[in-house]
Design an enzyme around this catalytic site. Structure first.
Site, PDB file in Angstrom:
ATOM      1  N   PHE A 116      -5.679   3.603  14.563  1.00 40.65           N
ATOM      2  CA  PHE A 116      -5.942   4.486  13.582  1.00 40.65           C
ATOM      3  C   PHE A 116      -7.452   3.939  12.844  1.00 40.65           C
ATOM      4  O   PHE A 116      -7.309   2.671  12.834  1.00 40.65           O
ATOM      5  CB  PHE A 116      -5.135   4.573  12.545  1.00 40.65           C
ATOM      6  N   LYS A 147     -12.481  -3.123  18.597  1.00 42.39           N
ATOM      7  CA  LYS A 147     -10.910  -3.686  18.890  1.00 42.39           C
ATOM      8  C   LYS A 147     -10.408  -3.179  20.455  1.00 42.39           C
ATOM      9  O   LYS A 147      -9.361  -3.306  20.607  1.00 42.39           O
ATOM     10  CB  LYS A 147     -10.157  -2.937  17.759  1.00 42.39           C
ATOM     11  N   LYS A 197       9.920 -17.122  -9.093  1.00 46.07           N
ATOM     12  CA  LYS A 197       9.220 -16.126  -9.968  1.00 46.07           C
ATOM     13  C   LYS A 197       8.058 -16.858 -10.809  1.00 46.07           C
ATOM     14  O   LYS A 197       8.366 -17.465 -11.610  1.00 46.07           O
ATOM     15  CB  LYS A 197       9.766 -15.422 -10.460  1.00 46.07           C
ATOM     16  N   LYS A 212     -14.556   0.458  14.948  1.00 41.13           N
ATOM     17  CA  LYS A 212     -13.207   0.138  15.216  1.00 41.13           C
ATOM     18  C   LYS A 212     -12.906   0.203  16.627  1.00 41.13           C
ATOM     19  O   LYS A 212     -12.196  -0.682  17.429  1.00 41.13           O
ATOM     20  CB  LYS A 212     -12.157   0.647  14.355  1.00 41.13           C
ATOM     21  N   ASN A 214       0.787  -1.315  -0.049  1.00 42.79           N
ATOM     22  CA  ASN A 214      -0.065   0.130  -0.105  1.00 42.79           C
ATOM     23  C   ASN A 214       0.929   1.323   0.109  1.00 42.79           C
ATOM     24  O   ASN A 214       2.007   1.111  -0.082  1.00 42.79           O
ATOM     25  CB  ASN A 214      -1.032   0.025   1.284  1.00 42.79           C
TER      26      ASN A 214
HETATM   27  O1  PMT Z   1       2.354   6.239   6.552  1.00 40.67           O
HETATM   28  P1  PMT Z   1       1.845   7.458   5.862  1.00 40.67           P
HETATM   29  O2  PMT Z   1       2.050   7.698   4.404  1.00 40.67           O
HETATM   30  O3  PMT Z   1       2.149   8.671   6.777  1.00 40.67           O
HETATM   31  O4  PMT Z   1      -0.103   7.382   6.213  1.00 40.67           O
HETATM   32  C1  PMT Z   1      -0.334   7.532   7.396  1.00 40.67           C
HETATM   33  C2  PMT Z   1      -1.698   6.464   7.069  1.00 40.67           C
HETATM   34  C3  PMT Z   1      -2.709   7.006   6.156  1.00 40.67           C
HETATM   35  C4  PMT Z   1      -1.123   5.085   6.739  1.00 40.67           C
HETATM   36  C5  PMT Z   1      -2.274   6.564   8.944  1.00 40.67           C
HETATM   37  O5  PMT Z   1      -2.493   7.588   9.169  1.00 40.67           O
HETATM   38  C6  PMT Z   1      -3.449   5.591   8.990  1.00 40.67           C
HETATM   39  O6  PMT Z   1      -4.418   5.802   8.656  1.00 40.67           O
HETATM   40  N1  PMT Z   1      -2.903   4.352   9.377  1.00 40.67           N
HETATM   41  C7  PMT Z   1      -3.816   3.368   9.563  1.00 40.67           C
HETATM   42  C8  PMT Z   1      -4.047   2.144   8.408  1.00 40.67           C
HETATM   43  C9  PMT Z   1      -5.040   1.042   8.406  1.00 40.67           C
HETATM   44  O7  PMT Z   1      -4.668   0.046   8.428  1.00 40.67           O
HETATM   45  O8  PMT Z   1      -6.136   1.443   8.678  1.00 40.67           O
HETATM   46  P2  PMT Z   1      -7.481   0.463   8.954  1.00 40.67           P
HETATM   47  O9  PMT Z   1      -8.576   1.181   9.096  1.00 40.67           O
HETATM   48  O10 PMT Z   1      -7.367  -0.427   7.907  1.00 40.67           O
HETATM   49  O11 PMT Z   1      -7.047  -0.471  10.136  1.00 40.67           O
HETATM   50  C10 PMT Z   1      -7.785  -0.029  11.548  1.00 40.67           C
HETATM   51  C11 PMT Z   1      -6.352  -0.071  12.689  1.00 40.67           C
HETATM   52  O12 PMT Z   1      -6.181  -1.403  12.783  1.00 40.67           O
HETATM   53  C12 PMT Z   1      -5.118   0.375  12.242  1.00 40.67           C
HETATM   54  O13 PMT Z   1      -4.669   1.066  13.526  1.00 40.67           O
HETATM   55  C13 PMT Z   1      -4.354  -0.693  11.715  1.00 40.67           C
HETATM   56  O14 PMT Z   1      -2.884  -0.341  12.131  1.00 40.67           O
HETATM   57  C14 PMT Z   1      -4.803  -1.847  12.557  1.00 40.67           C
HETATM   58  N2  PMT Z   1      -4.887  -3.076  11.774  1.00 40.67           N
HETATM   59  C15 PMT Z   1      -5.441  -3.229  10.362  1.00 40.67           C
HETATM   60  C16 PMT Z   1      -5.474  -4.494   9.742  1.00 40.67           C
HETATM   61  C17 PMT Z   1      -4.804  -5.615  10.505  1.00 40.67           C
HETATM   62  N3  PMT Z   1      -4.641  -6.623  10.058  1.00 40.67           N
HETATM   63  N4  PMT Z   1      -4.016  -5.348  11.799  1.00 40.67           N
HETATM   64  C18 PMT Z   1      -4.183  -4.327  12.220  1.00 40.67           C
HETATM   65  O15 PMT Z   1      -3.602  -3.986  13.439  1.00 40.67           O
END
Ligand code: PMT
Length: 402
Positions: free
Chosen positions: A321, A339, A288, A335, A209
């Site tokens: 986040f 969580k 590959k 969330k 990503n």
């Molecule tokens: O890195 P930058 O370019 O500065 O950009 C910052 C950002 C946009 C990546 C950051 O601000 C952000 O939004 N991070 C969270 C990205 C994310 O995975 O969001 P989500 O809504 O999909 O997940 C929710 C939360 O669960 C997040 O805290 C994530 O870290 C966590 N997660 C998600 C999926 C997973 N399998 N395990 C997790 O722990």
């Protein structure tokens, strides 16, 4: 150099010059950028290489710049910094500054600098007691120069009296005070995740990503500056981890789960800003895969690291986040609840001017007790500070600041 606050560390010639190296290391541990400037005599006691290795930047030395160097470091360097610290400061540099003498790089810089100056004198006690030195110090104090030390004790020449360089910790405290660095995270173990995970498809391809790691690094730097011990666990990042963090790279969600799970055991706070991929490839090929007409890849869900930590949570403060593109608050709140978070930071990742790979973000921070704070578009460094303010307030059971 660190993106954070920059300090110019002037080192002058005295036996205590080696302590300047310890000071440089301690300032770097605070997440500060350190630019060392050495006088000719300082180089007789410690080599520039020592400071270069500790600070990660070439030392600015006495004498005129070489072709290709910055032609006016005496102007540009203090302008890009927030503070000058002279440690050790000899009677010579104190006298030059007090009397407006600029005859080498450091003394010229001190005259050109329009930023606070801290001096930590170190010299023979008789020299320190000399009326000329005392008058110079008094004059500089009236101009706002802050003095730390000297301490009393036995000095290098075997004499006893006031003249020893102040303890490095005292100089660090003065720097923190001058820069208004908070110490409200002293003693806290903070784990921050950053960047994006990459799930391999075959030996060369992956699902990834656009996360640059900027948001997570801003949080890690801010926590460092506030006194925390910081562990940064990251996937792919476009930025360097700040100096002073314990850094672990975890490229896949599984690797990140293991690293976060381990660090979580001794953490006081976990802030998950990493963009973790939700799926990995079923039956990934070791080699590959050859080009073909159609290629269907089957995906299986990854562990949700944050949800897992929410289950394991004891006294840790959990900040997650939420990267959303629609109905952001509603989904962010889900969330928070699902969580078992203490704080959720919601950002709109459909916008190009904030979020992924931008220096800016605009977030809504919601706490488990329902306090909502909207932070308008700001540099990620500012957003990082607000997130830490709220996480600390929730941890202390007080109301988040608005
Ligand atoms: O890195 P930058 O370019 O500065 O950009 C910052 C950002 C946009 C990546 C950051 O601000 C952000 O939004 N991070 C969270 C990205 C994310 O995975 O969001 P989500 O809504 O999909 O997940 C929710 C939360 O669960 C997040 O805290 C994530 O870290 C966590 N997660 C998600 C999926 C997973 N399998 N395990 C997790 O722990």
């Amino acid at each position: 150099m660190n993106p954070g606050i920059k300090v110019v560390l002037g080192v002058t010639g005295g036996i205590a010059a080696y302590k300047g190296a310890e000071l440089a290391r301690k300032l770097m541990e605070l997440g500060l950028g350190v630019q060392a400037v050495m006088t000719r005599n300082a180089e007789k006691f410690v080599t520039p290489l020592t400071f270069e290795a500790l600070t990660g930047s070439p030392v600015i030395r006495a004498g005129l710049p070489e072709p290709g160097d910055d032609p006016m470091p005496h102007i540009s360097v203090p302008r890009s910094a927030s503070l000058m610290v002279i440690a050790p400061a000899t009677a010579g540099i104190i006298g030059k500054m007090a009397n407006g003498i600029a005859d080498d790089t450091l003394s010229t810089m001190l005259l050109a600098a329009d930023i606070p100056v801290i001096m930590a004198p170190a010299m023979n006690p008789a020299m320190y007691a000399n009326q000329a030195v005392q008058e110079n110090i008094a004059r500089l104090k009236t101009r706002g120069v802050r003095f730390v030390g000297p301490s009393a004790g036995e000095v290098a020449c075997g004499e006893t009296g006031e003249g020893k360089l102040a303890p490095v910790e005292d100089i660090v405290s003065a720097v923190k005070e001058a820069l208004n660095l908070k110490t409200d995270m002293d003693g806290l173990n903070v784990v921050v995740t950053a960047g994006g995970t990459r799930e391999p498809i075959d030996a060369v391809r992956y699902i990834g990503n656009r996360s640059s790691g900027k948001m997570g690094v801003a949080i890690a730097s801010a926590a460092l500056r506030r006194g925390a011990t910081v562990t940064l666990i990251s996937g792919a990042m476009d930025v360097e981890p700040p100096t002073g963090v314990a850094f672990t790279q975890a490229m896949t969600a599984d690797e990140m789960l293991n690293a976060v799970g381990e660090a979580f055991k001794t953490a006081d706070m976990l802030i998950m800003s990493a963009a973790v991929g939700d799926y990995h490839v079923n039956g990934r090929s070791g080699g590959k895969v050859k080009k073909k007409e159609d290629w269907t890849i089957s995906l299986a869900p990854n562990p949700d690291i944050l949800m897992e930590m929410g289950k394991r949570k004891e006294s840790q403060t959990l900040v997650g986040f939420a990267a959303e593109t629609e109905r952001a608050e509603e989904h962010g709140l889900e969330k928070l609840r699902n969580k078992n978070l203490d704080v959720v930071v919601i950002n709109d990742v459909s916008r190009k001017d904030i979020g992924f790979n931008s220096d800016f973000n605009e977030v809504t921070i919601i706490t488990k007790s329902g306090a909502v704070e909207k932070i308008p578009k700001s540099p990620k460094t500012t957003i990082a500070g607000k997130i830490l303010d709220t996480a600390l307030a929730v941890r202390d059971g007080s109301k988040p600041r608005t």
